[in-house]
Write an enzyme that holds these catalytic residues in place. Structure first.
Site, PDB file in Angstrom:
ATOM      1  N   GLU A   1      15.164 -14.840  -0.271  1.00 31.37           N
ATOM      2  CA  GLU A   1      15.642 -15.864   0.665  1.00 31.37           C
ATOM      3  C   GLU A   1      14.596 -16.985   0.770  1.00 31.37           C
ATOM      4  O   GLU A   1      14.938 -18.177   0.737  1.00 31.37           O
ATOM      5  CB  GLU A   1      15.847 -15.169   2.012  1.00 31.37           C
ATOM      6  CG  GLU A   1      16.313 -16.033   3.139  1.00 31.37           C
ATOM      7  CD  GLU A   1      16.178 -15.253   4.467  1.00 31.37           C
ATOM      8  OE1 GLU A   1      16.558 -14.050   4.518  1.00 31.37           O
ATOM      9  OE2 GLU A   1      15.670 -15.838   5.440  1.00 31.37           O
TER      10      GLU A   1
ATOM     11  N   ASP B   1       0.830  -1.202   0.000  1.00 31.12           N
ATOM     12  CA  ASP B   1       0.000   0.000   0.000  1.00 31.12           C
ATOM     13  C   ASP B   1       0.872   1.263   0.000  1.00 31.12           C
ATOM     14  O   ASP B   1       1.855   1.353   0.738  1.00 31.12           O
ATOM     15  CB  ASP B   1      -0.852  -0.042   1.277  1.00 31.12           C
ATOM     16  CG  ASP B   1      -1.985   0.954   1.285  1.00 31.12           C
ATOM     17  OD1 ASP B   1      -2.814   0.910   0.376  1.00 31.12           O
ATOM     18  OD2 ASP B   1      -2.038   1.780   2.215  1.00 31.12           O
TER      19      ASP B   1
END
Ligand code: GLC
Length: 591
Positions: free
Chosen positions: A294, A240
């Protein structure tokens, strides 16, 4: 009109219709303007992502507000529709001052929507069905009821608690003037004074204090929140206000327009504002990308992504967000903001592909969401007028049939374009905005803070209809939905369209099936020449295999002849003429 097109960055005859870029594109002819993806491209490069606005999708417990168990129940509807993923607007604990975009606890579910167990069940079921799940992340501000903000209010000016937000002393002899002249996006000042006389910044509602992203503690907290949801199994985040986190040093006054975007206004580069699109946002996102990568490295079959909600222009600045160490995607708001004009659409499509290609990112496409008037209503309004922020009963009403016809044509064009696409719940039904909401039921803070000058976004947030002859049109067991549904919504209900040839729902299903079969989202693209550029958008989506899908959208006044050599009709947004021509406001795929 080629000359007019070359000056495409401003169309004076259209009140300066959209164009964000500083350079001028030369038109290409037959050559590919965009190359197809390799066969092993990651899922998000071509995904169709369906936005669920949880409070208005479906309600399982009869309180009139949508919830997560109901989402889980209805996921098979979405797999049958043919989307790849869902994005859910915020479901976190919130006092709902801005419909959940004011979060008090980023790690729990608001009781209105269910429990963490419900969220886990929803994620698990979606994955079982082959749907990915994207959740909303709201990093620019918290709720004013967040424990951090309550601690900041209880602490003294200059304390570490206040350093998590943007507190300043006021101006004037007794500090009674706000620290600068910034305006909230919802109307009024962007500053609110607290009891001890200091002021805090809120770019949105005063219930949404802006976080201080210069503070390492804030950065660490969001790293942790991101890991928390990745550990729960989500496939990514819609971020957002991604262009707002960092504010210019010294918080200088700003005399421009906050949201200077789209067809109207002067359209200065967004970063001329001291609170949007500051260069400092990029290192934040690079840090987040490291975390996503990751997780992807640990489970390469489960590639995680994030999409930026960033209202940024020009296109060169927007492209910075989707460099290969930041967001995988960003919403294509220029496309959404483009009026129903063939030359403007042509230009925004080409610009979008070129600017994203310049950094190797996929382009996305979007026509509706929870912040804008639905495209079935938008396109039923005169196209030479500014876009409304909400339509009320006293306003000129959209032409419903025209809007629907154009919306179907616009979507048929959009879903043939290479890249990802976002759909907003209900658009697959051809749903218009509600234009009948009485003032007393409106909940968007914009309405309140502008004292009704702007109606706000409630019209596109009305609960969607599932069954014509059922309480709340099958939204839930109770007759009352949190926003009243117009009587006209009954005719748009899922049960009225399911299996009905020619219905908008069946059109979406067919488009999504063919898009998948022909790998259109991963396709290359070239323009098709030989049409009147002011009336027709014509292109060929060229798959990596060489398979060609020709797409013709007719926005002109008269039917157009289709190229015989392009093959037969795969799908069309409406019937062709008896002579096989493509009528006004209709799009066809040929192959
Ligand atoms: C985004 C959301 C919008 C919300 C605002 C503040 O623009 O899409 O609904 O009001 O941010 O969080």
């Amino acid at each position: 009109m080629r000359d007019a097109r070359r000056s495409l960055w401003r169309h004076p005859s259209r009140g300066g219709a959209w164009c964000p870029v500083t350079s001028v594109l030369e038109r290409t002819s037959e050559s590919l303007i965009h190359q197809p993806d390799p066969v092993d491209a990651p899922w998000w490069r071509s995904a169709v992502i369906y936005q669920i606005y949880p409070r208005s999708f479906a309600d399982s417990n009869g309180d009139g507000v949508g919830d997560l168990p109901a989402v889980t129940d209805r996921l098979p509807y979405l797999t049958a529709l043919g989307v790849d993923a869902i994005w859910l607007s915020p479901f976190y604990v919130s006092p709902m001052a801005d419909a959940g975009y004011d979060v008090t606890d980023y790690r729990d579910i608001d009781p209105l929507f269910g429990t963490l167990a419900d969220a886990d069940a929803m994620i698990a079921r979606a994955h079982e069905l082959g749907l990915r799940v994207i959740v909303d992340l709201v990093p620019n501000h918290t709720s004013n009821h967040h424990v951090w903000f309550e601690a900041a209010l209880a602490a003294a000016p200059g304390s570490p608690e206040r350093e998590r937000y943007v507190f300043r002393d006021g101006k004037g002899p007794d500090g009674s003037e706000p620290p600068n002249n910034w305006k909230s996006n919802f109307g009024g000042s962007a500053w609110q004074r607290v009891d001890d006389g200091q002021w805090y910044l809120h770019l949105f509602d005063y219930h949404q204090p802006d976080l201080n992203w210069q503070n390492p503690e804030v950065r660490a907290e969001f790293h942790d929140i991101i890991r928390y949801w990745l550990d729960r199994g989500v496939d990514g985040f819609r971020v957002d206000v991604a262009h707002g986190l960092v504010k210019r040093e010294g918080l200088p006054d700003f005399n421009g327009v906050n949201h200077d975007f789209g067809p109207e206004g002067d359209r200065l580069p967004t970063n001329t504002s001291p609170f949007w699109d500051q260069d400092g946002v990029h290192e934040i996102y690079a840090g987040w990308r490291t975390i996503l990568d990751e997780y992807t490295a640990a489970d390469p079959t489960h590639e995680r992504m994030m999409c930026a909600e960033a209202w940024v222009q020009p296109a060169e600045r927007m492209a910075l967000y989707v460099r290969d160490d930041e967001f995988q995607q960003a919403f294509n708001f220029p496309f959404l903001a483009t009026h129903w004009y063939a030359d403007a659409l042509h230009d925004v499509i080409e610009l979008s592909l070129r600017s994203n290609d310049s950094v190797g990112a996929p382009t996305t496409w979007v026509l509706s969401n929870h912040d804008v008037v639905r495209h079935a209503s938008r396109l039923g309004l005169p196209q030479d007028l500014p876009r409304p922020n909400g339509i009320g009963a006293a306003d000129p009403q959209p032409d419903e049939a025209l809007g629907l016809r154009r919306a179907r044509a616009a979507t048929t064009l959009m879903l043939a374009l290479p890249g990802g696409a976002y759909l907003y719940q209900g658009e697959e039904l051809g749903l218009p905005d509600s234009t009948e909401l009485p003032d007393e039921v409106r909940q968007d803070p914009t309405f309140r803070f502008t004292k009704g000058v702007e109606l706000g976004r409630d019209g596109c947030r009305v609960p969607i209809p599932w069954v014509k002859d059922a309480p709340s049109f099958g939204f839930g067991p109770s007759a009352e939905a949190w926003l009243p549904q117009p009587a006209a919504y009954g005719a748009y209900a899922v049960d009225q369209q399911d299996g009905v040839p020619g219905s908008t729902l069946e059109l979406y299903r067919t488009l999504l099936r063919i898009r998948r079969e022909r790998r259109l989202g991963n396709g290359g693209m070239e323009w098709l020449t030989g049409f009147d550029d002011d009336a027709v958008v014509a292109l060929v989506n060229v798959a990596g295999s060489g398979e060609r899908t020709t797409v013709v959208a007719n926005l002109g006044a008269t039917p157009v002849e289709l190229p015989a050599e392009a093959g037969s009709v795969l799908v069309a947004s409406g019937p062709l003429t008896e002579e096989g021509r493509l009528p006004t406001d209709t799009t066809v795929w040929l192959g």
